[in-house]
Design an enzyme around this catalytic site. Structure first.
Site, PDB file in Angstrom:
ATOM      1  N   ASP A  36      91.684   9.152  12.854  1.00 52.70           N
ATOM      2  CA  ASP A  36      90.801  10.299  12.634  1.00 52.70           C
ATOM      3  C   ASP A  36      91.290  11.531  13.388  1.00 52.70           C
ATOM      4  O   ASP A  36      91.294  12.640  12.845  1.00 52.70           O
ATOM      5  CB  ASP A  36      89.373   9.973  13.057  1.00 52.70           C
ATOM      6  CG  ASP A  36      88.684   8.975  12.142  1.00 52.70           C
ATOM      7  OD1 ASP A  36      89.187   8.740  11.013  1.00 52.70           O
ATOM      8  OD2 ASP A  36      87.647   8.419  12.548  1.00 52.70           O
ATOM      9  N   GLU A  63      93.517   9.864   3.338  1.00 57.29           N
ATOM     10  CA  GLU A  63      94.602  10.629   3.957  1.00 57.29           C
ATOM     11  C   GLU A  63      95.262  11.562   2.956  1.00 57.29           C
ATOM     12  O   GLU A  63      96.392  11.985   3.143  1.00 57.29           O
ATOM     13  CB  GLU A  63      95.642   9.682   4.574  1.00 57.29           C
ATOM     14  CG  GLU A  63      96.506   8.932   3.590  1.00 57.29           C
ATOM     15  CD  GLU A  63      95.881   7.688   2.960  1.00 57.29           C
ATOM     16  OE1 GLU A  63      96.546   7.090   2.118  1.00 57.29           O
ATOM     17  OE2 GLU A  63      94.740   7.322   3.305  1.00 57.29           O
TER      18      GLU A  63
END
Length: 159
Positions: A36, A63
């Site tokens: 993250d 992503e």
């Protein structure tokens, strides 16, 4: 970086599709909190580069990101390369990536939105260029279509 478009070129757009290379491996090795934090750093680079040229960056999946910017073809290539290089410059360690750092693969399509070309076609072209970048070794930029003028190093054309 200069603005990507002037008033005469506003009908010309670049759509960039961006994937963080080997990100599942990153999460598996370093954990989701580290993943993250890394994605926030990537998003900052993308947002800054997109905003610098009057474009917008969007997270579209775990992503995966997209950027939409009004610009000329050569400027689109330079924007895509600036994004790739900007994330590489962060030098975020990634032991499961051949380069040893977190990298991006970028595919882009450029052109005018016209009645004969659907948004879906345009998105599929950019996505096909992204997958060409992945097939060709990742950590690179591919363009959906013919060669662009003044290609920087690490830029290739999707076939």
């Amino acid at each position: 970086m200069a603005a990507c478009a002037d008033s005469e070129e506003r009908a010309r757009w670049a759509l960039l599709t961006i994937d963080t290379d080997h990100f599942k491996r990153f999460n598996d090795r370093y954990g989701h909190p580290a993943g993250d934090r890394a994605l926030k750093q990537v998003a900052t680079v993308l947002s800054e580069r997109a905003e610098a040229v009057g474009g917008s960056a969007f997270r579209v999946g775990g992503e995966e990101f997209t950027i939409l910017a009004a610009c000329k073809p050569g400027e689109a290539a330079l924007l895509a390369e600036a994004i790739r290089a900007g994330v590489a410059a962060l030098a975020i360690p990634h032991a499961d990536n051949p380069r040893g750092i977190l990298t991006l693969s970028v595919g882009f399509a450029h052109g005018a939105l016209t009645p004969g070309r659907s948004l879906q076609d345009w998105m599929e072209s950019a996505d096909a260029a992204l997958y060409a970048a992945k097939r060709q070794g990742r950590d690179r930029v591919c363009h959906a279509g013919g060669p662009e003028p003044a290609w920087p190093a690490r830029l290739v054309t999707a076939v």
